[in-house]
Design a protein around this motif. Structure first.
Motif, PDB file in Angstrom:
ATOM      1  N   LEU A   1      17.256  -2.125  18.797  1.00  0.00           N
ATOM      2  CA  LEU A   1      17.080  -3.460  19.155  1.00  0.00           C
ATOM      3  C   LEU A   1      15.737  -3.611  19.711  1.00  0.00           C
ATOM      4  CD1 LEU A   1      18.253  -6.363  18.561  1.00  0.00           C
ATOM      5  CD2 LEU A   1      19.233  -6.055  20.960  1.00  0.00           C
TER       6      LEU A   1
ATOM      7  N   GLY B   1      18.581  -7.933  13.819  1.00  0.00           N
ATOM      8  CA  GLY B   1      18.885  -7.791  15.154  1.00  0.00           C
ATOM      9  C   GLY B   1      20.513  -8.513  15.554  1.00  0.00           C
TER      10      GLY B   1
ATOM     11  N   THR C   1      12.453  -5.222  17.870  1.00  0.00           N
ATOM     12  CA  THR C   1      11.735  -6.570  18.612  1.00  0.00           C
ATOM     13  C   THR C   1      10.291  -6.074  18.760  1.00  0.00           C
ATOM     14  OG1 THR C   1      13.370  -7.030  19.679  1.00  0.00           O
ATOM     15  CG2 THR C   1      11.710  -7.962  20.848  1.00  0.00           C
TER      16      THR C   1
END
Length: 169
Positions: free
Chosen positions: A154, A117, A158
């Motif tokens: 991203l 990330g 997540t």
């Protein structure tokens, strides 16, 4: 604007991530857990950021903007929205729970998440800064698309992290 279709498809994908984030937060049995709140908030705000960033150039190009007059305001808007949302999330009490994970499987997952990330965020912000500063004008469209694509990656990372952490919580 030749890639309007691609940006619209990214907006659709981001809408799906936002929907998944909302669904998980509503259906989660542990929705008061600060970690769950933090990660769902992160997926949701990154998804909303991708929506805004994907639709901005499509909307502005309808007014005849092209080249620098299109990509500069889009990059500035994307940067400002990203920074404001990131700061708002980072400064929340729930977000501090991510740094407090101590179980061994969670530490490895946190390290992996930050290792993947972190570069995604750096690439996203770096691409937008290069566009905003007009450092590589002939690549502005590609860099902007790379930034929005990094946002999708991203959000997906997540969401994947939420799924893998769930059994260990």
């Amino acid at each position: 604007m030749p890639d309007a279709g691609l940006l619209l498809q990214l907006a659709e994908i981001a809408g799906i991530f936002v929907g998944f984030g909302a669904l998980i937060s509503v259906r989660s049995a542990d929705s008061s857990d600060p970690f769950v709140v933090s990660t769902i908030r992160y997926v949701t705000w990154v998804g909303v950021w991708v929506l805004i960033s994907s639709l901005a150039p499509v909307a502005l190009s309808r007014f005849g903007l092209a080249g620098r007059t299109l990509w500069l305001p889009c990059a500035l808007l994307a940067l400002v929205v990203f920074i404001v949302l990131w700061l708002t999330d980072t400064l929340s009490p729930e977000s501090k729970s991510f740094g407090k994970m101590t179980a061994r499987p969670l530490l490895g997952l946190r390290t992996l998440y930050l290792g993947v990330g972190g570069p995604l965020v750096l690439g996203l912000v770096g691409s937008l800064v290069v566009v905003a500063l007009d450092i590589w004008p002939e690549a502005a469209q590609g860099l902007y698309f790379a930034a929005v694509s990094s946002g999708i990656a991203l959000a997906g990372l997540t969401l994947l992290t939420v799924v893998f952490i769930a059994p260990h919580r």
